[in-house]
Design a protein around this motif. Sequence first.
Motif, short mmCIF file in Angstrom:
data_model
loop_
_atom_site.label_atom_id
_atom_site.label_comp_id
_atom_site.label_asym_id
_atom_site.label_seq_id
_atom_site.Cartn_x
_atom_site.Cartn_y
_atom_site.Cartn_z
N CYS A 212 0.12 5.52 3.34
CA CYS A 212 -0.56 6.37 4.40
C CYS A 212 -1.56 7.10 3.61
O CYS A 212 -2.62 6.59 3.13
CB CYS A 212 0.74 7.23 5.01
SG CYS A 212 0.28 7.40 6.77
N ASN A 240 -3.78 3.20 4.58
CA ASN A 240 -4.18 2.97 6.06
C ASN A 240 -5.43 2.16 6.17
O ASN A 240 -6.05 1.97 5.34
CB ASN A 240 -4.50 4.45 6.70
CG ASN A 240 -3.23 5.28 6.85
OD1 ASN A 240 -2.14 4.88 6.67
ND2 ASN A 240 -3.28 6.66 6.85
N CYS A 278 -0.70 0.60 5.58
CA CYS A 278 -0.20 1.65 6.44
C CYS A 278 -0.84 1.35 7.91
O CYS A 278 -1.25 0.60 8.35
CB CYS A 278 0.00 2.67 5.78
SG CYS A 278 1.27 3.85 6.41
N CYS A 279 -0.62 2.90 8.50
CA CYS A 279 -1.25 2.85 9.98
C CYS A 279 -2.49 2.23 10.10
O CYS A 279 -3.51 2.13 9.41
CB CYS A 279 -1.65 4.40 10.26
SG CYS A 279 -0.38 5.56 9.91
N ARG A 339 3.11 8.15 11.95
CA ARG A 339 3.22 7.31 10.67
C ARG A 339 2.80 5.86 10.82
O ARG A 339 2.59 5.58 11.94
CB ARG A 339 4.51 7.51 10.14
CG ARG A 339 4.86 6.66 8.83
CD ARG A 339 5.68 5.40 9.58
NE ARG A 339 5.98 4.45 8.41
CZ ARG A 339 6.34 3.29 8.36
NH1 ARG A 339 7.13 2.95 9.53
NH2 ARG A 339 6.63 2.60 7.29
N ALA A 340 2.79 5.27 9.72
CA ALA A 340 2.57 3.91 9.76
C ALA A 340 2.37 2.99 10.93
O ALA A 340 2.69 2.18 11.57
CB ALA A 340 4.20 3.18 9.25
ZN LIG Z 1 0.16 5.46 7.71
#
Ligand SMILES: [Zn+2]
Length: 340
Positions: A212, A240, A278-279, A339-340
């Motif tokens: 992240c 991300n 990630c995100c 998150r994510a």
């Molecule tokens: Zn993230």
Amino acid sequence: MINPIDALLAEKGVLLADGATGTNLFGMGLEAGEAPELWNETAPEKITALHQNFVDAGADIILTNSFGGTRHRLKLHHAQDRVHELNKRAAEIARAVADKAGRKVIVAGSVGPTGELLVPLGAMTYDEAVEAFAEQIKGLKEGGAEIAWIETMSAPDEAKAAAQAAIDAGMPYTYTVSFDTAGRSMMGLAPKDIHGVSEGLPQGPVGVGANCGVGASDILSSLLDMTEARPDATVIVKGNCGIPEFRGTEIHYSGTPELMADYVRLAVDSGAKIIGGCCGTSFEHLAAMRKALDGHHKGERPTVEAIVERIGPLRNKTADQSGGTGESAEARRERRRSRA
Ligand SMILES: [Zn+2]
């Protein structure tokens, strides 16, 4: 007994983890404020589709839909008494997808922060944290998770408590921290100090790293610090997909598949052994990342300047450097929530 990550690393050299959970579930209709973990029971076909799409895109490791699966997080949704079943179910869904992949796919049990602060900053004791994580990790293990994947941590003592719980449950573990505050974690941990988080525990981690955070450039800069501090460690980056930006009330990520492909090449050159998104990282992004990984031979270790030139400016101050534009507090809050 060799753990599944070291076994697959011996075969493949570098592993591809999956992409975003939250962002992709929002794309499937998850509402803001809704607990993704409840979908393990109410919409398991959507969680299956999430995992299947990442496996089809080439993931070697998939993370269970259990990030907020501790009693503290589930309490916000009145599900604190269903920790075991929701986590077990999360692992079972991922296990079923992995088992029919036709190649080795590792099921990693996602363990996120409790949302509570530990003593002395907050009210939760270390032992209470271990207990909460133990409850979650037992469910994940029973459902078929092979490793505890501790992620998006800010507080070193909370990450350590989760690692302790994994050891107690007889599970190998990894941990990753979010370096989202001036190049450090919110609680002040610098990337180079990541390796010491589990110090004193009877069993070390299989891998450590970052996930992240803010942007792809920032996490690559953190990666250089982590691999420099311990070149022989298995270091994970799950960055991300570019930079989060608000368009109205919606959050968007600036990364293209081409940018994430170049992020993978730079991550390999910087010494990462496990790379994911990630995100904001979609199935399409992950497929481009797989292609980049398969077609790349490890090159020269990049400088921060080279990373910035190829990926874009740092959004945040790095741990040792002043400057950078910083992320808005609003964007940071939103990211921590979803998150994510
Ligand atoms: Zn993230």
